[in-house]
Design an enzyme around this catalytic site. Structure first.
Site, PDB file in Angstrom:
ATOM      1  N   GLU A 173       0.877  -1.019   0.050  1.00 39.78           N
ATOM      2  CA  GLU A 173      -0.105   0.037   0.053  1.00 39.78           C
ATOM      3  C   GLU A 173       0.750   1.233   0.066  1.00 39.78           C
ATOM      4  OE1 GLU A 173      -3.061  -0.298  -0.544  1.00 39.78           O
ATOM      5  OE2 GLU A 173      -3.214  -2.387  -0.090  1.00 39.78           O
ATOM      6  N   MET A 174       1.951   1.236  -0.497  1.00 46.24           N
ATOM      7  CA  MET A 174       3.115   2.315  -0.543  1.00 46.24           C
ATOM      8  C   MET A 174       3.486   3.139   0.592  1.00 46.24           C
ATOM      9  SD  MET A 174       1.845   4.103  -4.152  1.00 46.24           S
ATOM     10  CE  MET A 174       1.584   3.608  -5.455  1.00 46.24           C
TER      11      MET A 174
END
Length: 414
Positions: free
Chosen positions: A146-147
């Protein structure tokens, strides 16, 4: 004029079966195989197969001018191998073109970096080895779950030998600066950072089918026009999207596949535009500034922090108990238990427990089989209770210690 860096992220977790308090001690089967098979079959038919076919056609049509990046989790690859080998073959055909860079991430799409460096390093290595075995590429670019990102992650990935890292172009780290450049993580010498242009990415990912959006309908010609008008000083526009955007989040009837098929031609109609993979982008362009990210950021929700997975007491409690089991799980030297523990780490399980409302709530309900965040929590903790008992039996702790922990957990479920 800027280059276009297009990266698609594909992930599916192992979904858990309905597991009640009365199943504890009676059943150690936590995964819903039928649900996983059905979900994957639907997504393969709606998204992966048609999108892969379009991308393969585009790469061949434009004779090397179209380049993309793909990031696949180990849990998705494992399920494709088990249930949908034809879809996995279609990803291999894309890789065989030589125009696709495979971007690494944690095998189980986990939050291990926040809790266990040993586990994080192992999952990164597992996914790297899987990609090498299947697609013949040694990954040079890393994209965390999710970065999620901060300075410590950048330093760790440079130590692991990565040259490029991808994360969110969040306003709280950029301020007045633009995401359309290459940056250097502070304290790093060789690692470079590409930042997702979240406004342009989300125009496709979230707003494409929104009939209330002032720009609806979004055509490839209109979107390419926006990119063509970007300030000439910009160097690279990073469009990072969940692959399920195509055909699943936005159904075929929305025109999303026509958009995908027409976009490269519209972009390349301007002679100064080109497509680059992440590694090629950080080789072509030099960092314009250092990037100092002391607090965690992510690509999730309006806050772009950790609250999508770690924002309420249920999520924090579940994660604390899960990662507290690491030592006991490893002590069993049982690979099946280790795999189960890792499967329970997928960020999706905690995402389902999120209690955010309003616009973010719609996002959290997608792919979510639970009626409420509380149901997701209770189901997960029932499984954790049974798993705890199983592990403790294997490691033979004092009965008093085991009863104290499991008794407290079970009392909370009642």
């Amino acid at each position: 004029m800027p280059s276009i860096c297009l990266c698609f992220v594909a992930h599916q977790p192992y979904r858990l079966r309905h597991y009640t308090f009365f199943d504890i001690g009676q059943s150690h089967d936590y995964v819903d195989d039928d649900l996983n098979r059905n979900f994957l079959s639907r997504i393969v038919q709606r998204c992966y197969l048609p999108a892969n076919e379009i991308l393969l056609k585009l790469i061949r049509q434009y004779k090397g001018d179209v380049k993309i990046a793909l990031s696949l989790t180990g849990t998705l690859i494992d399920q494709l191998e088990q249930y949908q080998p034809d879809a996995l073959d279609s990803f291999k055909r894309l890789g065989d073109t030589g125009q696709v860079e495979f971007v690494n991430q944690a095998y189980y799409h986990s939050l291990a970096f926040l809790f266990s460096m040993r586990e994080f390093q192992q999952q990164v290595r597992m996914n790297r080895d899987k990609i090498k075995a299947l697609f013949g590429q040694t990954t040079r670019t890393y994209l965390n779950t999710e970065m999620i990102y901060n300075n410590d992650l950048a330093a760790e990935m440079e130590r692991q030998g990565y040259k490029t890292i991808l994360t969110e172009g969040a306003d709280q780290i950029l301020g007045w600066r633009s995401p359309n450049f290459v940056y250097q993580p502070i304290g790093c010498r060789s690692l470079k950072c590409l930042l997702r242009n979240y406004r342009l990415s989300d125009d496709i990912a979230f707003r494409f089918s929104d009939r209330g959006w002032s720009e609806h309908p979004l055509t490839a010609q209109k979107y390419a026009g926006w990119l063509h008008r970007i300030n000439s000083g910009a160097e690279v526009v990073n469009l990072f999207l969940n692959y399920e955007t195509f055909g699943e989040h936005h159904r075929r009837a929305s025109g999303i596949f026509e958009f995908l098929e027409q976009l490269p031609g519209e972009l390349l109609s301007h002679p100064d535009f080109d497509f680059l993979t992440p590694s090629a982008a950080t080789q072509k362009y030099q960092p314009v500034a250092q990037l100092d990210v002391s607090q965690y950021i992510s690509c999730a929700d309006e806050e772009k922090d950790l609250t999508a997975w770690h924002g309420n007491h249920m999520q924090r409690d579940a994660m604390e108990v899960l990662y507290r089991l690491e030592g006991a799980v490893r002590k069993t030297k049982n690979n099946a238990y280790l795999s189960l523990w890792r499967m329970l780490q997928s960020s999706d399980h905690f995402y389902y427990m999120c209690t955010k409302s309003f616009s973010d709530g719609e996002v959290h309900r997608y792919f979510n089989a639970y009626p409420s965040p509380y149901d997701a929590y209770i189901n997960y903790m029932n499984i954790i209770s049974d798993f705890f008992d199983t592990i403790m039996t294997q490691t033979k702790p004092t009965r008093k210690k085991a009863d104290r922990v499991t008794g407290r957990r079970r009392a909370e479920k009642r």
